[in-house]
Design an enzyme around this catalytic site. Structure first.
Site, PDB file in Angstrom:
ATOM      1  CD1 TRP A 101      -2.272  -2.178   1.683  1.00 42.82           C
ATOM      2  CD2 TRP A 101      -3.012  -1.111  -0.118  1.00 42.82           C
ATOM      3  NE1 TRP A 101      -3.304  -2.911   1.159  1.00 42.82           N
ATOM      4  CE2 TRP A 101      -3.776  -2.280   0.053  1.00 42.82           C
ATOM      5  CE3 TRP A 101      -3.301  -0.277  -1.208  1.00 42.82           C
ATOM      6  CZ2 TRP A 101      -4.818  -2.639  -0.828  1.00 42.82           C
ATOM      7  CZ3 TRP A 101      -4.331  -0.636  -2.067  1.00 42.82           C
ATOM      8  CH2 TRP A 101      -5.075  -1.806  -1.872  1.00 42.82           C
ATOM      9  CG  ASP A 175      -3.567   3.864   3.882  1.00 46.42           C
ATOM     10  OD1 ASP A 175      -4.640   3.637   4.459  1.00 46.42           O
ATOM     11  OD2 ASP A 175      -3.243   3.332   2.791  1.00 46.42           O
ATOM     12  CE  LYS A 199      -9.444  -2.890   2.765  1.00 48.11           C
ATOM     13  NZ  LYS A 199      -8.257  -2.119   2.542  1.00 48.11           N
TER      14      LYS A 199
HETATM   15  C1  PLP Z   1      -7.705  -1.575   1.215  1.00 48.23           C
HETATM   16  C2  PLP Z   1      -6.639  -0.570   1.382  1.00 48.23           C
HETATM   17  C3  PLP Z   1      -6.497   0.513   0.488  1.00 48.23           C
HETATM   18  C4  PLP Z   1      -7.285   0.621  -0.797  1.00 48.23           C
HETATM   19  O1  PLP Z   1      -8.494   1.144  -0.657  1.00 48.23           O
HETATM   20  P1  PLP Z   1      -9.443   1.317  -1.918  1.00 48.23           P
HETATM   21  O2  PLP Z   1     -10.734   1.627  -1.246  1.00 48.23           O
HETATM   22  O3  PLP Z   1      -9.469   0.038  -2.703  1.00 48.23           O
HETATM   23  O4  PLP Z   1      -8.933   2.423  -2.732  1.00 48.23           O
HETATM   24  C5  PLP Z   1      -5.523   1.444   0.744  1.00 48.23           C
HETATM   25  N1  PLP Z   1      -4.705   1.328   1.808  1.00 48.23           N
HETATM   26  C6  PLP Z   1      -4.797   0.289   2.662  1.00 48.23           C
HETATM   27  C7  PLP Z   1      -3.851   0.185   3.805  1.00 48.23           C
HETATM   28  C8  PLP Z   1      -5.766  -0.682   2.479  1.00 48.23           C
HETATM   29  O5  PLP Z   1      -5.866  -1.721   3.325  1.00 48.23           O
END
Ligand code: PLP
Length: 363
Positions: A101, A175, A199
């Protein structure tokens, strides 16, 4: 009938109580005669839903008053562009690359700014966390990007770095898509946090941004209006139509979290769940986890069968026992159990019981 335990990395399992409430309210929200997805976002009813969601989230995460909470769209990947468009001023950004990521964030930001790698764990196949004292922070960085939980590689930063003590005045951007609300956040160390909801907070379609006020208002001229934090904040997340139903579902999840005792209580449960699963894996000669102990994720537990020829049988056996979506990400292979807030310890126990039985069966 009991529902199976769903270990999906995302979109992920929701608390059953939340789904039940949504089902009950589907055709008629609180006597309005409308489903939440049929309401004007400018109406009184949705206004209440949005205000309650923000207030509950602020309470749960103890968001200080000088941070704005923005409900956006586009997911984590869109934020990989939106954050540099808003914060970089076209200058330099330091990235701590700890897995897929943050690698993606680096690549996207390079389209808008000078993206530098301050630290990387690529030399250990993303199984470690470079200590903050080893990060090569640049004096002119507009911010430092860290993915505080790498969902694919299962690497979690358990204590956010204090950039000031490392000699940097840059704000920290995290993030926190895959561990938001699984633990408290030390906002004194954070300038901006973003995460997709799918998530740990609700369904896909909602992106949460929590940003310190002084970082708002510096977007590049090319930044789309709907993604300019100043525009979004000035319009209380309603410059464009927000993802109303996803906000409602996240709001129900926030209420559920409060009934669970809040984020600190959740953290204790998440620690217990992770301990149970890692403890079992470490005590076994049949399974292994390759992430360094000090940075193992409490949310995403990648593991391998030492004999990978048994992978298909493992997944089929797990499915037959009501243990769903355990296949690892294609870039890592093996298995991955995502054990977010909505996963009860009974689910982790059921997985461990199956893993033990499967090992015996294969002996
Ligand atoms: C799932 C995830 C993303 C991606 O998110 P999208 O909604 O598919 O753009 C970004 N960063 C992390 C750490 C993730 O787990």
């Amino acid at each position: 009938m009991a529902r199976p335990f769903n270990f999906s990395a995302g979109p992920a399992a929701m608390p059953a109580e939340v789904l039940q409430t949504a089902a009950t309210e589907m055709l008629d929200w609180h006597g309005t005669g409308m489903s939440v997805m049929e309401m004007s976002h400018r109406g009184k009813a949705f206004g209440e839903i949005l205000a309650a969601a923000e207030a509950d989230l602020r309470e749960l995460l103890a968001v200080p008053a000088h941070f704005k909470v923005l409900f956006m769209q586009g997911g984590g990947l869109a934020e990989n562009a939106i954050v540099p468009l808003n914060l970089s001023k076209g200058g330099a950004i330091d990235f701590v690359v700890t897995g897929s990521w943050s690698q993606k964030s680096l690549k996207e930001a390079a389209r808008y700014a000078t993206a530098r790698v301050a630290a990387s764990n690529a030399d250990t196949q993303h199984t470690t966390l470079p200590p903050p004292t080893s990060w090569q922070l640049s004096a002119d960085a507009q911010y430092v990007h860290l993915c505080s939980n790498e969902t694919i590689h299962g690497v979690e930063c358990h204590e956010l770095p204090d950039l000031k003590s490392l000699g940097s005045d840059a704000p920290l951007v995290i993030d926190f898509s895959s561990h938001v609300a699984s633990r408290p956040v030390d906002w004194s160390r954070v300038g901006l946090a973003f995460g997709g909801a799918q998530k740990n907070l609700g369904p896909a379609g909602l992106t949460l941004v929590v940003v310190r006020e002084d970082l708002i208002g510096h977007a590049l001229p090319v930044c789309p209006s709907a993604f300019d934090y100043e525009t979004v904040a000035d319009n209380q997340s309603m410059f464009n139509t927000p993802p109303t139903y996803a906000i409602y579902m996240a709001g129900l999840t926030f209420q559920w979290l409060k009934r669970q005792g809040g984020v600190a209580a959740m953290e204790q449960r998440n620690i217990a769940k992770a301990k149970l699963l890692y403890g079992f894996i470490d005590g076994s000669d049949f399974y292994e986890n390759r992430v360094a102990i000090d940075c193992r994720s409490r949310m995403n537990v990648p593991f391998f069968l030492k004999d990978e020829r048994r992978n298909e049988a493992f997944l089929a056996g797990a499915h037959a026992r009501g243990l769903l979506q355990l296949k690892g990400h294609k870039s890592v292979g093996g298995m991955r159990a995502s054990i977010y807030n909505a996963m009860p310890i009974e689910g982790v126990q059921a997985l461990v019981d199956f893993m033990r039985d499967f090992e015996k069966e294969m002996a």
